[in-house]
Design a protein around this motif. Structure first.
Motif, PDB file in Angstrom:
ATOM      1  N   LEU A   1      58.499  13.401  -4.255  1.00 32.79           N
ATOM      2  CA  LEU A   1      57.477  13.716  -3.263  1.00 32.79           C
ATOM      3  C   LEU A   1      57.015  15.165  -3.419  1.00 32.79           C
ATOM      4  CD1 LEU A   1      59.174  12.086  -0.145  1.00 32.79           C
ATOM      5  CD2 LEU A   1      57.274  11.131  -1.452  1.00 32.79           C
ATOM      6  N   TRP A   2      55.710  15.373  -3.234  1.00 31.84           N
ATOM      7  CA  TRP A   2      55.149  16.720  -3.225  1.00 31.84           C
ATOM      8  C   TRP A   2      54.294  16.901  -1.962  1.00 31.84           C
ATOM      9  CZ3 TRP A   2      55.314  13.786  -7.636  1.00 31.84           C
ATOM     10  CH2 TRP A   2      55.961  14.339  -8.741  1.00 31.84           C
ATOM     11  N   ASN A   3      54.246  18.140  -1.488  1.00 33.49           N
ATOM     12  CA  ASN A   3      53.313  18.508  -0.440  1.00 33.49           C
ATOM     13  C   ASN A   3      51.933  18.622  -1.076  1.00 33.49           C
ATOM     14  OD1 ASN A   3      51.619  20.373   1.220  1.00 33.49           O
ATOM     15  ND2 ASN A   3      53.435  20.379   2.540  1.00 33.49           N
ATOM     16  N   ALA A   4      50.971  17.846  -0.598  1.00 33.33           N
ATOM     17  CA  ALA A   4      49.654  17.815  -1.232  1.00 33.33           C
ATOM     18  C   ALA A   4      48.884  19.120  -1.059  1.00 33.33           C
ATOM     19  CB  ALA A   4      48.839  16.648  -0.684  1.00 33.33           C
ATOM     20  N   MET A   5      49.201  19.889  -0.022  1.00 35.33           N
ATOM     21  CA  MET A   5      48.490  21.146   0.209  1.00 35.33           C
ATOM     22  C   MET A   5      49.073  22.266  -0.638  1.00 35.33           C
ATOM     23  SD  MET A   5      46.141  20.358   2.340  1.00 35.33           S
ATOM     24  CE  MET A   5      45.628  21.977   2.935  1.00 35.33           C
ATOM     25  N   THR A   6      50.396  22.418  -0.607  1.00 34.91           N
ATOM     26  CA  THR A   6      51.031  23.528  -1.333  1.00 34.91           C
ATOM     27  C   THR A   6      51.361  23.165  -2.769  1.00 34.91           C
ATOM     28  OG1 THR A   6      53.273  22.852  -0.696  1.00 34.91           O
ATOM     29  CG2 THR A   6      52.071  24.283   0.832  1.00 34.91           C
ATOM     30  N   ARG A   7      51.363  21.861  -3.072  1.00 33.50           N
ATOM     31  CA  ARG A   7      51.716  21.345  -4.401  1.00 33.50           C
ATOM     32  C   ARG A   7      53.185  21.603  -4.739  1.00 33.50           C
ATOM     33  NH1 ARG A   7      46.256  21.602  -6.361  1.00 33.50           N
ATOM     34  NH2 ARG A   7      45.079  20.787  -4.605  1.00 33.50           N
ATOM     35  N   GLN A   8      53.995  21.849  -3.728  1.00 31.68           N
ATOM     36  CA  GLN A   8      55.414  22.094  -3.932  1.00 31.68           C
ATOM     37  C   GLN A   8      56.212  20.813  -3.687  1.00 31.68           C
ATOM     38  OE1 GLN A   8      56.602  25.184  -5.004  1.00 31.68           O
ATOM     39  NE2 GLN A   8      54.385  25.474  -5.235  1.00 31.68           N
ATOM     40  N   SER A   9      57.375  20.730  -4.325  1.00 26.61           N
ATOM     41  CA  SER A   9      58.236  19.562  -4.159  1.00 26.61           C
ATOM     42  C   SER A   9      58.636  19.394  -2.707  1.00 26.61           C
ATOM     43  CB  SER A   9      59.488  19.702  -5.028  1.00 26.61           C
ATOM     44  OG  SER A   9      60.384  18.633  -4.791  1.00 26.61           O
ATOM     45  N   ALA A  10      58.623  18.123  -2.250  1.00 23.81           N
ATOM     46  CA  ALA A  10      59.004  17.813  -0.873  1.00 23.81           C
ATOM     47  C   ALA A  10      60.218  16.897  -0.829  1.00 23.81           C
ATOM     48  CB  ALA A  10      57.831  17.167  -0.150  1.00 23.81           C
ATOM     49  N   GLY A  11      60.893  16.739  -1.959  1.00 18.93           N
ATOM     50  CA  GLY A  11      62.121  15.951  -1.964  1.00 18.93           C
ATOM     51  C   GLY A  11      62.105  14.807  -2.951  1.00 18.93           C
ATOM     52  N   THR A  12      63.262  14.163  -3.058  1.00 16.68           N
ATOM     53  CA  THR A  12      63.439  13.040  -3.979  1.00 16.68           C
ATOM     54  C   THR A  12      64.181  11.919  -3.269  1.00 16.68           C
ATOM     55  OG1 THR A  12      63.537  14.520  -5.890  1.00 16.68           O
ATOM     56  CG2 THR A  12      64.417  12.307  -6.180  1.00 16.68           C
ATOM     57  N   LEU A  13      63.735  10.693  -3.461  1.00 14.64           N
ATOM     58  CA  LEU A  13      64.381   9.508  -2.902  1.00 14.64           C
ATOM     59  C   LEU A  13      65.061   8.759  -4.038  1.00 14.64           C
ATOM     60  CD1 LEU A  13      61.421   8.309  -0.636  1.00 14.64           C
ATOM     61  CD2 LEU A  13      63.299   9.837  -0.017  1.00 14.64           C
ATOM     62  N   ARG A  14      66.369   8.596  -3.922  1.00 10.67           N
ATOM     63  CA  ARG A  14      67.132   7.987  -5.017  1.00 10.67           C
ATOM     64  C   ARG A  14      67.859   6.737  -4.511  1.00 10.67           C
ATOM     65  NH1 ARG A  14      67.539  11.904  -9.039  1.00 10.67           N
ATOM     66  NH2 ARG A  14      67.118  14.035  -8.365  1.00 10.67           N
ATOM     67  N   LYS A  15      67.306   5.585  -4.820  1.00 10.69           N
ATOM     68  CA  LYS A  15      67.948   4.351  -4.391  1.00 10.69           C
ATOM     69  C   LYS A  15      67.813   3.206  -5.391  1.00 10.69           C
ATOM     70  CE  LYS A  15      70.168   4.632  -0.448  1.00 10.69           C
ATOM     71  NZ  LYS A  15      71.528   4.094  -0.286  1.00 10.69           N
ATOM     72  N   HIS A  16      66.692   3.137  -6.102  1.00  8.65           N
ATOM     73  CA  HIS A  16      66.505   2.013  -7.030  1.00  8.65           C
ATOM     74  C   HIS A  16      67.397   2.168  -8.257  1.00  8.65           C
ATOM     75  CE1 HIS A  16      63.368  -0.396  -5.228  1.00  8.65           C
ATOM     76  NE2 HIS A  16      62.696   0.698  -4.910  1.00  8.65           N
ATOM     77  N   ALA A  17      67.822   1.041  -8.799  1.00  7.88           N
ATOM     78  CA  ALA A  17      68.721   1.057  -9.958  1.00  7.88           C
ATOM     79  C   ALA A  17      67.992   0.873 -11.274  1.00  7.88           C
ATOM     80  CB  ALA A  17      69.768  -0.040  -9.798  1.00  7.88           C
ATOM     81  N   ALA A  18      66.667   0.743 -11.224  1.00  4.05           N
ATOM     82  CA  ALA A  18      65.896   0.534 -12.460  1.00  4.05           C
ATOM     83  C   ALA A  18      64.478   1.058 -12.235  1.00  4.05           C
ATOM     84  CB  ALA A  18      65.888  -0.948 -12.833  1.00  4.05           C
ATOM     85  N   THR A  19      63.625   0.819 -13.221  1.00  3.23           N
ATOM     86  CA  THR A  19      62.245   1.321 -13.191  1.00  3.23           C
ATOM     87  C   THR A  19      61.514   0.925 -11.916  1.00  3.23           C
ATOM     88  OG1 THR A  19      62.071   1.265 -15.595  1.00  3.23           O
ATOM     89  CG2 THR A  19      60.004   1.237 -14.371  1.00  3.23           C
TER      90      THR A  19
END
Length: 907
Positions: free
Chosen positions: A551-569
């Protein structure tokens, strides 16, 4: 007007010389995606070298053409197993030489036989030409003997004309390494040629193999024909039978055990038809199936369930406008998939449409009245948004639909196709409004701008394009990606376009200028293939092959985090109007993420059972696929190895009770409780004819040996003979006094046996279409009939017995007792030594057909066993049951003790 097939192939070949990437990249694209341009590039790049080897070795143009085609068919067959993919040229040279030598030996033996018969001297070439050909033959032999590390640079530089720098780039070597190994190759060739009595300079060593420019120029038509055979998204171009014979001979030399399967794969290449998927399945599944004929002693437990349960990768996700429902869909390759509609609040399945072509794109209309889907077959479908049932359908694209999108007002629907086109349709009636042409490869994604005046598309040609809907013209080409543009997304304010292309970054483009506005970097190793803007425009989400969402903040273009749950593509992302994020993955799940609160995801699983109550089963003569007749009025075509459903034939309106193939395996016939018989073209899945002459259910049908006639029978007590080509009834054979449940045709095709509820078996002369005599002895309905390969007739009955008959004499040989309920199905091993029976007692029993002694009892089903099929080569037995299970039993050794016996003999 669209290009013709020949034009399309010619274009691919013309552009192949400048195809993007080296041999390794082209081969990987072909292996991964069946990329047409990639394969055409390999043919174009190496065709001259392969043609030279074939022409020098074989001399005769026709023989060389056959060998040339066979080499590239083998490349397609073996592409995935080539370990040194950067050394394709060396691999092709070696195969071309060995295959040509094999063909030459076969031709020599044939010519010797013909010479003896004709007693004439063969025509001789002029001495100088013959000597030169002998020199070239020996040189080819010695080049073939070189180690790969020396042969590869020699082929590239000396035979294909690359510079050392070009070869170094192609192989990923240093130029000095290429130079040193090339020099060593020349030295080895010179010394070896000297030992064989030829003194050649280094320059002449190479020149001798590239002499005769007429030989070195590959006929254009030959290139087109060869390339056409593996372009899976277009109609096929037939190859010569002699070319297939050359490949067959070569594969037999390589590995006798795999011969028939390899041939099946090569033949499948010729049958590739865009959108059907069946031939592709044959290509993928038949390769490992041994084809040595096995005559089993029995069949051994345990029975392995085929095709249950399954789940497909989720390739697309779409929210309804109110955010209350989520549609997920997908498939595995060419295996039939499903569409599911979920209640977002409860995460419960609302509706499911299964066994449909894999869906790659889905979108709800803005008013929520319809759900649009685009699938692998090329169909664009409007569906009921609550049930998923079809409302309207068009064949939109050749090769498949990869993306769909509605305009904000719902007036228009856009589709992205693998035929390189984008089409605009009326949103409510699916009437084509406009076509956008400009991409030079598959179009993978499409999205509308909110104002409805433009769309953006992404393609495998590495570009995204912004189009003006009014003029149909291209406004901007967004071209700075290094690979295919997998996904495009438009910001809610229409100011930006996001694109991803299997790289670790997302590119943001200014929609007004068509220039890059920002690049959002992911973690090292990430490869993004899906992206989406949140509805409020505050976030950008991207996901890909590592199963994480960034995830990125669309205004600042900075990272807003990562969601890690899927086991494949992760293949797809979508936001609901209230900010819920959905993701679809190859791990067979979709997930719902509520970003405003907890990051814990709700998981939606796609597992389901592909099985239905099974009423009939039959192997295709090749052994690659199984046809299954089911209680839900469909015919399932399954991969014989995995049991996966690869195609569903729909048309009957009641359970399908019987099935039979023509001997060439191209045509399948099905009979049903709906009183009809249908003929199907196996490769395309299309219905050819519907025979509607029966008054009542159809329970049995068989093709005659020549495939020109079809016999069917059922409730109306009549055997009807049909002309397969014209679809007309030819004759009606009457004599039974009850429902006819079984038919069998003798091995030589002269006799037809029928049995049914009147407890009799009647023998018919197919030449005169008259009854010869009746066989009596059963105390219940005759439920199944089979002829062995040596002409013995076997019957199974409700009276729990199996009986063997001499049909010509009209006498009974044996009665086999052991079943404790009606016997419903029969099957013979390839040579007829083993007879298998099954029935209502839920057992499958094997017998020695000569002595009547039992050979085994197989337990595994929980309801009546209604269908049996033995692999054409005897490898296994498949049993189908009303318990919905399809079980496979492997050929095995004779057990020490089993129950049941032959209880009487009548000669």
């Amino acid at each position: 007007m669209r290009d013709t097939r020949a034009d399309a192939v010619a274009k691919a070949l013309q552009s192949a010389g400048a195809a993007m990437g080296g041999d390794q990249q082209l081969l990987e694209r072909f292996v991964a995606d069946g990329d047409e341009a990639a394969f055409a590039g390999l043919v174009q790049r190496h065709g001259r070298c392969v043609w030279g080897v074939c022409r020098r070795t074989l001399g005769r143009d026709q023989d060389a053409e056959d060998a040339f085609q066979s080499v590239f068919l083998l490349l397609a067959r073996k592409a995935a197993s080539i370990r040194k993919r950067e050394a394709v040229a060396s691999w092709l040279y070696g195969v071309a030489y060995r295959l040509s030598m094999r063909a030459k030996q076969s031709a020599a033996r044939r010519q010797e036989r013909e010479k003896k018969m004709a007693q004439t001297r063969p025509e001789q070439s002029p001495p100088s030409e013959a000597a030169y050909r002998e020199l070239q033959r020996i040189l080819d032999q010695e080049v073939q003997r070189l180690q790969d590390k020396y042969r590869t640079p020699f082929v590239l530089c000396c035979l294909e004309g690359m510079s050392k720098a070009e070869a170094a780039k192609e192989l990923g070597w240093k130029e000095g390494t290429v130079s040193g190994r090339l020099a060593r190759a020349r030295e080895l060739l010179q010394s070896r040629m000297a030992r064989r009595g030829f003194t050649l300079s280094a320059a002449l060593t190479a020149t001798a193999l590239t002499q005769h420019t007429a030989w070195a120029v590959v006929p254009t038509l030959l290139m087109q024909t060869t390339a056409s055979a593996v372009l899976a998204s277009k109609a096929c171009t037939p190859l010569s039978a002699s070319a297939l014979a050359v490949a067959k001979d070569y594969l037999q030399q390589m590995n006798t055990v795999r011969l028939g399967a390899a041939l099946a794969v090569l033949l499948a290449l010729i049958l590739l038809i865009g959108g059907t998927g069946l031939a592709v399945m044959m290509l993928n599944s038949a390769a490992d199936e041994a084809v040595v004929l096995v005559e089993p002693e029995t069949f051994a437990p345990p029975g392995v369930p085929l095709g249950t349960p399954v789940g497909e990768q989720v390739l697309t996700v779409a929210f309804s406008p109110d955010g209350r429902r989520l549609a997920t869909a997908g498939a595995w390759g060419n295996i039939a998939g499903q569409l599911k509609i979920w209640d977002v609040a409860t995460a419960e399945e609302v509706a499911a449409i299964r066994l449909i072509p894999g869906v790659r794109g889905a979108a709800f209309s803005p008013d929520g009245a319809t759900l649009a889907t685009g699938d692998f077959s090329g169909a664009l479908t409007l569906r009921d948004p609550f049930t998923g049932e079809e409302l309207a359908k068009v064949n939109a694209h050749v090769g498949g639909v990869h993306g769909v999108a509605f305009s904000r007002d719902g007036d228009f629907l856009a589709s992205a196709g693998l035929d390189q086109s984008v089409k605009l349709w009326s949103g409510r009636g699916l009437r084509e409004q406009k076509e956008f042409l400009g991409h030079t490869d598959h179009v993978l994604a499409v999205a509308f701008f909110g104002h409805g005046k433009t769309i953006v598309t992404g393609s495998r040609d590495r570009t995204a394009k912004i189009w003006d809907l009014t003029t149909g013209r291209e406004r901007f080409t967004l071209a700075s990606h290094a690979s295919a543009v997998e996904c495009v997304a438009v910001s809610p304010d229409d100011k930006f376009v996001a694109t991803v292309s299997s790289e670790q970054r997302v590119k943001l483009w200014d929609a007004e200028t068509g220039t890059v506005a920002a690049v959002l970097e992911g973690d090292p190793g990430q490869a993004f293939i899906a992206a989406a803007f949140s509805p409020d425009g505050k976030f950008i989400a991207a996901a890909g092959r590592d199963g994480t969402i960034r995830l990125w903040n669309a205004m600042t273009r900075q990272s807003a985090g990562t969601l890690r749950k899927h086991a494949a593509t992760i293949w797809a992302l979508a936001f609901s109007r209230d900010g819920v994020l959905a993701s679809g993955s190859s791990d067979k799940t979709a997930k719902l993420w509520r970003l405003g609160g907890t990051k814990e995801a709700t998981t939606l699983t796609t597992s389901w059972s592909a099985n239905r109550r099974i009423l009939a089963a039959v192997y295709a003569p090749s052994g690659n696929v199984l046809a299954i007749g089911t209680s839900d009025a469909t015919v399932h075509i399954r991969d014989a190895k995995s049991g996966d459903v690869i195609k569903v034939l729909r048309g009957h309106t009641a359970p399908v009770t019987c099935l039979t193939f023509t001997q060439d395996g191209n045509t399948l016939a099905s009979g049903s409780h709906d009183h009809t018989v249908r003929l199907w073209h196996l490769a395309s899945g299309d219905a050819i004819h519907t025979f509607a002459g029966h008054v009542g259910a159809v329970y049995a049908l068989l093709f005659t040996a020549d495939g020109k006639k079809l016999a069917s029978a059922g409730d109306d007590k009549v055997i009807r003979m049909w002309d397969v080509v014209r679809g007309k009834e030819l004759a009606a054979l009457k004599g039974h006094e009850g429902t006819i449940l079984a038919l069998a045709i003798s091995p030589e095709g002269a006799m037809l046996a029928s049995g049914g509820a009147d407890r009799t078996i009647k023998i018919w002369d197919l030449t005169t279409e008259s009854e010869r005599h009746s066989l009596e002895g059963h105390d219940g309905a005759v439920c199944a009939l089979k002829f062995s390969s040596d002409g013995v007739l076997v019957s199974a009955s409700e009276d729990t017995t199996v009986r063997l008959w001499e049909p010509f004499k009209g006498t009974q040989r044996l009665t086999l007792a052991g079943h404790t309920g009606p016997v419903l199905a029969l099957a013979f091993s390839p040579k007829g030594r083993i007879l298998v029976s099954a029935g209502q007692d839920q057992t499958v029993r094997a017998w020695d057909s000569g002595t009547g002694q039992p050979r085994g009892i197989l337990h595994g089903h929980k309801d009546s066993v209604t269908a049996l099929a033995i692999h054409p080569y005897g490898h296994n037995l498949v049993s189908g049951s009303l318990d919905t299970l399809l079980l496979r039993w492997q050929a095995g050794k004779l057990p020490k003790a089993v129950g049941g016996a032959a209880t009487e003999r009548k000669d």
